[in-house]
Design a protein around this motif. Structure first.
Motif, PDB file in Angstrom:
ATOM      1  N   GLN A 242       0.554  -1.028   0.020  1.00 21.57           N
ATOM      2  CA  GLN A 242      -0.124   0.096   0.171  1.00 21.57           C
ATOM      3  C   GLN A 242       0.551   1.825   0.214  1.00 21.57           C
ATOM      4  O   GLN A 242       0.137   2.892   0.040  1.00 21.57           O
ATOM      5  CB  GLN A 242      -1.098   0.135   1.368  1.00 21.57           C
ATOM      6  CG  GLN A 242      -1.785  -1.167   1.191  1.00 21.57           C
ATOM      7  CD  GLN A 242      -2.781  -1.333  -0.008  1.00 21.57           C
ATOM      8  OE1 GLN A 242      -3.249  -0.413  -0.239  1.00 21.57           O
ATOM      9  NE2 GLN A 242      -2.797  -1.945  -0.162  1.00 21.57           N
ATOM     10  N   SER A 243       2.158   0.999  -0.231  1.00 18.03           N
ATOM     11  CA  SER A 243       2.884   2.524   0.148  1.00 18.03           C
ATOM     12  C   SER A 243       3.113   3.217   1.397  1.00 18.03           C
ATOM     13  O   SER A 243       2.612   4.506   1.270  1.00 18.03           O
ATOM     14  CB  SER A 243       3.026   3.198  -1.339  1.00 18.03           C
ATOM     15  OG  SER A 243       3.504   1.861  -2.507  1.00 18.03           O
ATOM     16  N   ARG A 244       2.604   2.467   2.372  1.00 19.92           N
ATOM     17  CA  ARG A 244       2.219   3.100   3.381  1.00 19.92           C
ATOM     18  C   ARG A 244       3.156   3.190   4.413  1.00 19.92           C
ATOM     19  O   ARG A 244       4.204   1.744   4.873  1.00 19.92           O
ATOM     20  CB  ARG A 244       0.578   3.902   3.783  1.00 19.92           C
ATOM     21  CG  ARG A 244       0.166   1.857   3.977  1.00 19.92           C
ATOM     22  CD  ARG A 244      -0.886   1.863   4.690  1.00 19.92           C
ATOM     23  NE  ARG A 244      -1.743   0.690   4.629  1.00 19.92           N
ATOM     24  CZ  ARG A 244      -3.039   0.333   5.508  1.00 19.92           C
ATOM     25  NH1 ARG A 244      -3.375   1.757   5.397  1.00 19.92           N
ATOM     26  NH2 ARG A 244      -3.113  -0.558   5.702  1.00 19.92           N
ATOM     27  N   LEU A 245       3.872   4.186   5.571  1.00 19.12           N
ATOM     28  CA  LEU A 245       4.044   3.559   7.224  1.00 19.12           C
ATOM     29  C   LEU A 245       2.948   4.163   8.234  1.00 19.12           C
ATOM     30  O   LEU A 245       2.151   5.515   7.996  1.00 19.12           O
ATOM     31  CB  LEU A 245       5.023   4.188   7.114  1.00 19.12           C
ATOM     32  CG  LEU A 245       6.257   4.655   8.510  1.00 19.12           C
ATOM     33  CD1 LEU A 245       6.565   3.424   8.118  1.00 19.12           C
ATOM     34  CD2 LEU A 245       7.502   5.889   7.993  1.00 19.12           C
ATOM     35  N   LEU A 246       3.157   2.863   9.043  1.00 19.69           N
ATOM     36  CA  LEU A 246       2.025   2.826   9.929  1.00 19.69           C
ATOM     37  C   LEU A 246       2.439   2.583  11.183  1.00 19.69           C
ATOM     38  O   LEU A 246       4.483   2.787  11.545  1.00 19.69           O
ATOM     39  CB  LEU A 246       1.381   1.781  10.109  1.00 19.69           C
ATOM     40  CG  LEU A 246       0.428   1.760   9.027  1.00 19.69           C
ATOM     41  CD1 LEU A 246       0.332   0.286   8.934  1.00 19.69           C
ATOM     42  CD2 LEU A 246      -0.398   2.093   8.288  1.00 19.69           C
ATOM     43  N   HIS A 247       1.851   3.381  12.640  1.00 21.03           N
ATOM     44  CA  HIS A 247       2.716   3.290  13.475  1.00 21.03           C
ATOM     45  C   HIS A 247       2.027   2.596  14.599  1.00 21.03           C
ATOM     46  O   HIS A 247       1.352   1.519  13.705  1.00 21.03           O
ATOM     47  CB  HIS A 247       1.843   4.601  14.127  1.00 21.03           C
ATOM     48  CG  HIS A 247       3.099   5.936  14.633  1.00 21.03           C
ATOM     49  ND1 HIS A 247       4.187   6.049  14.959  1.00 21.03           N
ATOM     50  CD2 HIS A 247       2.200   7.387  13.687  1.00 21.03           C
ATOM     51  CE1 HIS A 247       4.173   7.614  15.040  1.00 21.03           C
ATOM     52  NE2 HIS A 247       3.488   8.287  13.946  1.00 21.03           N
ATOM     53  N   LYS A 248       3.129   1.541  14.818  1.00 18.40           N
ATOM     54  CA  LYS A 248       3.233  -0.058  15.005  1.00 18.40           C
ATOM     55  C   LYS A 248       2.454   0.384  16.655  1.00 18.40           C
ATOM     56  O   LYS A 248       0.922  -0.762  16.183  1.00 18.40           O
ATOM     57  CB  LYS A 248       4.481  -0.096  16.290  1.00 18.40           C
ATOM     58  CG  LYS A 248       4.163  -1.869  16.198  1.00 18.40           C
ATOM     59  CD  LYS A 248       5.335  -2.401  17.310  1.00 18.40           C
ATOM     60  CE  LYS A 248       5.851  -1.544  17.951  1.00 18.40           C
ATOM     61  NZ  LYS A 248       6.617  -2.222  19.159  1.00 18.40           N
TER      62      LYS A 248
END
Length: 722
Positions: free
Chosen positions: A13-19
């Motif tokens: 999804q080409s995204r960065l998430l907070h864990k």
């Protein structure tokens, strides 16, 4: 998905998430590519060349592009170079990701697959068992996939071979702190002249750098204030002639200064012509004709036109040109052979047309048209092709034929390209500049709360405060293109609420008095968007004709509500701001008696309206409150507030019985607050580099520049290739 430290990388999804919260982190696409490269190979040293090959294959980038990209990645991760938790610098070798990376397990539901393709998953450690016919099918699929991959690799290699310019690269000529700008190379192709702002002296300082020896010298210009370097000419008897523009306070002039070499002692200083009656946008010198060409907006005319000043006869004329529309003719350049003038003209819809004026025959030729605003373009050394800036989000310099054919990207950088480009005297290369403006939303006045504002490394502009909550909207290019974002004062992360796939110009937001709708200017068209339809989970991908409430053929410079059903729009016609009052219920325009420039509503008292007269700049208050049943705004008697706004004011608003507006004084911008009652005190605030602001119930949010960094670069091309 891959987990590292406090983050989760979702490559699909080409995204960065907070864990913990699974909240998406705003990250630039190029920074995401760099992060993905590190996560794919943790605890592995990535050389600078490896990063270049993976992120900029086939492109030419500046030699400090990696430094800034690493810095931006560390800022996204909250990392520190001296005490790294994620990205470690390995001296003279490169960088590496030092935290542990784990592959997250993906929950799998046992489902019957179509076409007889089934799998048996007994437990997480059990092997997968395939039937013989399934293996046959998979083999066929694998062969087809392998073929497609080979074709793709062959196509990419062919493209890369074509795009990769052997021996072509860029070099940063300045690397000092601060922003260097307005660069011009002397005809000797050795001495670089440029400007750098001195905050203590509140003026630009002229510097000269020998690019072969790296010796830098400050040039004493006395009381002269240089806004822009126009041209450098090799003078007689070991002298250098500098043509420059001065747009200091209450003055505008074009000057010629002669310096003796090699010590750069000023021998003479003459004013060539006065331009106080115009606002100059761009200026270029024609060496062959000894003539200055410039685009400017006269104080009595809009939009910008193109003029010529003959330095021999001291005569000024309006050159042959197509009738300017919208924002008019802005960027110009003289061809190296001196025979043609390149003109960039942008209409009200922010579409730019390329024009060429033959200076010998006065014939105008139309070139390509862009569906986005192009702010910078120059002729190629052959006087046939052109260089121009490509569309966002990429920061590219493109070379093409005048009609747009054979376009190729010749420079691709991670930093933002700034004005202005120029050619080097070697007949092959160009100068260009990059900049990083830290443009943030911030509270200017004292607040009843101390919540910090979510800011990014890109421009956050046009804040629009809600009236009955702590929410606010703003426009940003965090995702590469201009999009609309929603945030709350106590939230650390803003949410994107539009996802336009095409490039648009967005600006001038206004939230309705009841906080149910927002007006937004998109490509000089006004749209009304319901707030409850701005869904964070499903961002708005496009706008419909039903949402459009007004379209203007003239530039829109202001937008406000007069009531929940009436909108005040200010457009510019013949250099005059004109007020348009739109009734949203039936999409009709009210015909106003008198000459009015602006319509305003007190954001804290939504039924109290104001008008500003065109010529006098006088502020009038509507004697009675605006009602939804009023068929005409001006049926109410006007009351003179005895307040006259100064000449040249802009961005005017009213909140809580206080008038706000901006002015420019001595090259500085100030935001003024003037109480409309007798029991208050006026005040003004120095703004760093203003973009926009909004105010509600005394809370004032402003977007301006916190800091500017920038460098000057040159290309190094092999002539046989280009």
């Amino acid at each position: 998905m891959k987990q590292f430290g406090s983050f989760i990388l979702d490559p699909d999804q080409s995204r960065l998430l907070h864990k913990g919260s699974k909240v998406e982190v705003e990250i630039d696409h190029k920074v995401f590519e760099l992060l993905s490269l590190f996560v794919q190979q943790p605890n592995t040293i990535m050389s600078r060349q490896t990063i270049l090959d993976n992120l900029w294959a086939g492109s030419i980038v500046t030699d400090n592009a990696i430094n800034k990209l690493i810095a931006n990645l560390r800022k996204v991760l909250g990392d520190e170079a001296k005490k790294p938790q994620y990205i470690q610098t390995v001296p003279k070798r490169g960088y590496r990701l030092i935290c542990k990376v784990t592959l997250l397990p993906i929950p799998v539901e046992v489902k019957t697959q179509p076409s007889g393709l089934t799998s048996s998953i007994q437990d997480k450690n059990a092997p997968v068992i395939w039937k013989k016919q399934e293996i046959k099918k998979l083999s066929s699929y694998s062969i087809i996939s392998l073929f497609l991959v080979c074709v793709g690799l062959y196509s990419w290699q062919a493209f890369r071979d074509k795009a990769n310019l052997d021996n072509g690269y860029t070099v940063a000529l300045t690397r000092a702190s601060g922003a260097e700008e307005s660069a011009q190379m002397h005809p000797d192709n050795q001495h670089l002249y440029y400007l750098k702002n001195d905050e203590k002296k509140a003026k630009n300082i002229l510097w000269v750098k020998n690019i072969h020896t790296s010796i830098i010298k400050q040039v004493e210009t006395g009381e002269a204030s240089i806004s822009d370097i126009i041209a450098l000419v090799e003078g007689k008897a070991n002298t250098s002639i500098l043509l420059y523009l001065d747009k200091s306070a209450n003055d505008c002039g074009v000057y010629e200064a002669v310096f003796s070499l090699p010590n750069y002692v000023k021998k003479s200083h003459d004013k060539l012509f006065d331009c106080a009656d115009k606002r100059i946008k761009d200026i270029a010198y024609n060496y062959q004709l000894n003539t200055l060409y410039y685009s400017a907006q006269p104080k009595s005319f809009w939009p910008s036109q193109v003029y010529a000043f003959d330095l021999s006869t001291k005569k000024q004329v309006l050159v042959t040109q197509v009738e300017p529309k919208g924002w008019g003719h802005h960027n110009i350049d003289v061809s190296p052979d001196g025979n043609k003038l390149l003109i960039m003209s942008t209409n009200s819809n922010y579409q730019t047309q390329v024009l060429s004026l033959n200076l010998l025959s006065n014939k105008i030729t139309e070139g390509m048209t862009f569906n986005y605003p192009v702010t910078e373009a120059i002729w190629h050394h052959d006087s046939q092709q052109i260089y121009y800036y490509g569309p966002a989000p990429a920061q590219q310099i493109i070379r093409s034929e005048f009609n747009g054919d054979n376009a190729i990207s010749v420079v691709n950088v991670s930093e933002v390209l700034s004005s202005k480009m120029s050619r080097l005297a070697d007949g092959e290369n160009i100068l260009f500049s990059t900049e990083h403006k830290n443009i943030n939303n911030r509270w200017l006045l004292s607040q009843s709360h101390n919540a910090s504002i979510d800011n990014s490394t890109v421009a956050d502009t046009y804040p629009a405060l809600f009236h009955h909550s702590e929410q606010y909207l703003f426009i940003s290019k965090r995702s590469g293109r201009s999009q609309l974002y929603l945030n709350t004062n106590n939230e650390k992360q803003a949410k994107i609420v539009t996802n336009f796939s095409e490039q648009h110009w967005l600006g001038y937001l206004a939230v309705s008095p009841d906080d149910k709708s927002v007006l937004i200017n998109v490509d000089n068209k006004i749209y009304k968007l319901p707030i409850n339809q701005l869904d964070v989970e499903h961002p708005l991908a496009s706008l419909s004709d039903a949402q459009r409430v007004y379209t203007s053929q003239s530039p829109i410079i202001s937008l406000d509500w007069l009531s929940a059903s009436k909108v005040a729009v200010t457009v510019v016609n013949n250099a005059k701001p004109e007020l348009v009052v739109m009734h949203l219920a039936n999409r009709t325009i009210e015909q106003l008696s008198g000459d009015w420039a602006y319509g305003l509503t007190d954001s804290a008292q939504s039924q109290q309206g104001y008008l500003i007269e065109q010529q006098s700049n006088q502020l009038y208050r509507l004697n009675s409150q605006i009602s939804e049943n009023d068929s005409h705004v001006l049926q109410n008697k006007l009351v003179d507030t005895q307040i006259t706004l100064p000449t040249g004011f802009y961005h005017v608003k009213i909140d809580d019985n206080t008038l706000y507006y901006l002015t420019t004084e001595n090259n500085n911008e100030y935001l003024h607050s003037v109480p409309l009652s007798d029991d208050g005190l006026s005040d003004k605030y120095l703004i760093n580099a203003f973009f926009s602001y909004d105010v509600s119930h005394g809370n004032l949010m402003i977007s301006d520049v916190d800091k500017i960094e920038g460098d000057i670069h040159r290309t190094v091309f092999n002539k046989d290739i280009l």
